[in-house]
Write a protein that holds these residues in place. Structure first.
Motif, PDB file in Angstrom:
ATOM      1  N   THR A  19       1.236  28.377  -2.755  1.00  0.00           N
ATOM      2  CA  THR A  19       2.844  28.499  -2.975  1.00  0.00           C
ATOM      3  C   THR A  19       3.657  28.398  -1.597  1.00  0.00           C
ATOM      4  O   THR A  19       4.805  28.591  -1.490  1.00  0.00           O
ATOM      5  N   LEU A  20       2.820  28.295  -0.273  1.00  0.00           N
ATOM      6  CA  LEU A  20       3.435  28.407   1.011  1.00  0.00           C
ATOM      7  C   LEU A  20       4.694  27.627   0.933  1.00  0.00           C
ATOM      8  O   LEU A  20       5.668  28.141   1.307  1.00  0.00           O
ATOM      9  N   TRP A  21       4.478  26.371   0.981  1.00  0.00           N
ATOM     10  CA  TRP A  21       5.569  25.474   0.883  1.00  0.00           C
ATOM     11  C   TRP A  21       7.008  25.488   0.100  1.00  0.00           C
ATOM     12  O   TRP A  21       7.989  25.418   0.558  1.00  0.00           O
ATOM     13  N   ASP A  67      -1.403  19.961   1.099  1.00  0.00           N
ATOM     14  CA  ASP A  67      -0.814  20.645   0.299  1.00  0.00           C
ATOM     15  C   ASP A  67       0.810  20.417   0.785  1.00  0.00           C
ATOM     16  O   ASP A  67       1.867  20.320   0.047  1.00  0.00           O
ATOM     17  N   MET A  68       0.836  20.566   2.162  1.00  0.00           N
ATOM     18  CA  MET A  68       2.088  20.366   2.752  1.00  0.00           C
ATOM     19  C   MET A  68       2.847  18.843   2.471  1.00  0.00           C
ATOM     20  O   MET A  68       3.841  18.575   2.070  1.00  0.00           O
ATOM     21  N   GLY A  69       1.952  17.608   2.676  1.00  0.00           N
ATOM     22  CA  GLY A  69       2.443  16.458   2.291  1.00  0.00           C
ATOM     23  C   GLY A  69       2.810  16.161   0.770  1.00  0.00           C
ATOM     24  O   GLY A  69       3.877  15.625   0.572  1.00  0.00           O
ATOM     25  N   ILE A  70       1.960  16.807  -0.088  1.00  0.00           N
ATOM     26  CA  ILE A  70       2.280  16.687  -1.491  1.00  0.00           C
ATOM     27  C   ILE A  70       3.596  17.481  -1.687  1.00  0.00           C
ATOM     28  O   ILE A  70       4.514  16.871  -2.495  1.00  0.00           O
ATOM     29  N   TYR A  71       3.823  18.381  -1.085  1.00  0.00           N
ATOM     30  CA  TYR A  71       4.952  19.106  -1.652  1.00  0.00           C
ATOM     31  C   TYR A  71       6.376  18.203  -1.122  1.00  0.00           C
ATOM     32  O   TYR A  71       7.201  18.356  -1.882  1.00  0.00           O
ATOM     33  N   TRP A  72       6.394  17.951   0.025  1.00  0.00           N
ATOM     34  CA  TRP A  72       7.680  17.251   0.692  1.00  0.00           C
ATOM     35  C   TRP A  72       7.719  15.792  -0.324  1.00  0.00           C
ATOM     36  O   TRP A  72       8.597  15.450  -0.550  1.00  0.00           O
ATOM     37  N   ILE A  73       6.611  15.256  -0.404  1.00  0.00           N
ATOM     38  CA  ILE A  73       6.608  13.894  -1.491  1.00  0.00           C
ATOM     39  C   ILE A  73       7.030  14.212  -2.755  1.00  0.00           C
ATOM     40  O   ILE A  73       7.899  13.495  -3.379  1.00  0.00           O
ATOM     41  N   HIS A  74       6.566  15.296  -3.437  1.00  0.00           N
ATOM     42  CA  HIS A  74       6.869  15.667  -4.722  1.00  0.00           C
ATOM     43  C   HIS A  74       8.363  15.995  -4.728  1.00  0.00           C
ATOM     44  O   HIS A  74       8.918  15.507  -5.509  1.00  0.00           O
TER      45      HIS A  74
END
Length: 275
Positions: free
Chosen positions: A245-247, A131-138
């Motif tokens: 929704t955390l990130w 979830d963290m990785g996808i957030y920043w990549i997205h």
């Protein structure tokens, strides 16, 4: 992925497809097999769960929305089918590294220093890590240097259907899947758990495009569901997350879904009918 490869070799490839003298652990054979298995598996997951979601969950009233494009469903499917083989190329390279023993995937529960609790904790950490990785990549893919070339095709579908879930530019699709593949190279993970999570993340990706905005009231601002992701497609700069929704809250990009506030696509259609 070696579990799937071994099963395919045992029941199909060795007795019926490949020459008897071609060893199962020969690298070229493994790469070829992984390419075919990955593509067939991705295609099956996409078409099976996308079709089930489209016919049994997706609200077809949304097709009356002004932002719903002409022939959109067939266009989403066609785009996904063109992209999946290209996405599979770097994916197969990572699967190949796993099969050759370079990851931290393990076979038996006894191989985990924490037993069954380690398996359970690894599932949770996998979800939070990805979830963290996808957030920043997205979010990075929305930068002006990358958006028009790689991510904009996915935003063509403002009112998405489940078939939009995999309708990405190949670079976009692979980059957003990268955290899933990186995790087992960094942290121990049971092979069956990894396979189950691979299926889960594909189904989840379909679910956040299904137009079903129902979320338990207590989890509305915790779980990133279809309502949140619909607003991402509509308003662009919000709700980049995948599961939680955390990130978005940490990164200042969280938006309470318009559907929860009476301003969503269904509400817009209702106002059109009232006029």
């Amino acid at each position: 992925m070696d579990l799937v490869l071994e099963a395919a070799d045992r029941h199909l490839l060795t007795p019926y497809v490949y020459p008897a003298g071609w060893p199962e652990d020969e690298p070229c054979r493994q790469l070829l097999s992984l390419f075919v298995i990955t593509n067939l598996g991705a295609l099956a997951l996409y078409l099976l769960f996308g079709t089930l979601s489209y016919y049994f969950i997706f609200d077809h009233e949304l097709k009356k929305h002004p932002h719903f494009l002409e022939n959109q469903v067939s266009r989403e499917i066609a785009y996904a089918l063109r992209s999946l083989p290209w996405i599979s190329v770097p994916t197969v390279a990572l699967f190949f590294a796993e099969v050759r023993g370079y990851s931290k995937l393990y076979d038996n529960i006894e191989d985990s220093p924490y037993g069954w609790s380690g398996v359970f904790l690894s599932m949770l950490s996998f979800l939070f890590f990805t979830d963290m990785g996808i957030y920043w990549i997205h979010r990075g893919l929305h930068h002006k240097l990358f958006y028009k070339r790689f991510h904009k095709p996915h935003h063509l579908w403002k009112i998405a259907t489940p078939f939009a879930s995999h309708a990405f530019h190949p670079v976009d699709g692979f980059m957003q899947s990268l955290p899933y593949h990186v995790y087992p190279f960094l942290f121990p993970l049971h092979k069956v758990t990894y396979l189950g999570l691979y299926i889960f993340v594909n189904v989840w990706t379909i679910s956040i495009h299904d137009g079903d905005y129902r979320v338990p009231r207590l989890l509305r601002h915790v779980i990133n569901g279809s309502a949140h992701h619909t607003d991402h497609h509509l308003y662009f700069d919000y709700n980049y997350g995948q599961y939680f929704t955390l990130w978005d809250k940490i990164g200042g990009s969280y938006k309470s879904p318009s559907s929860f506030e009476g301003k969503g696509p269904h509400d817009y259609l209702r106002k059109l009918r009232e006029k």
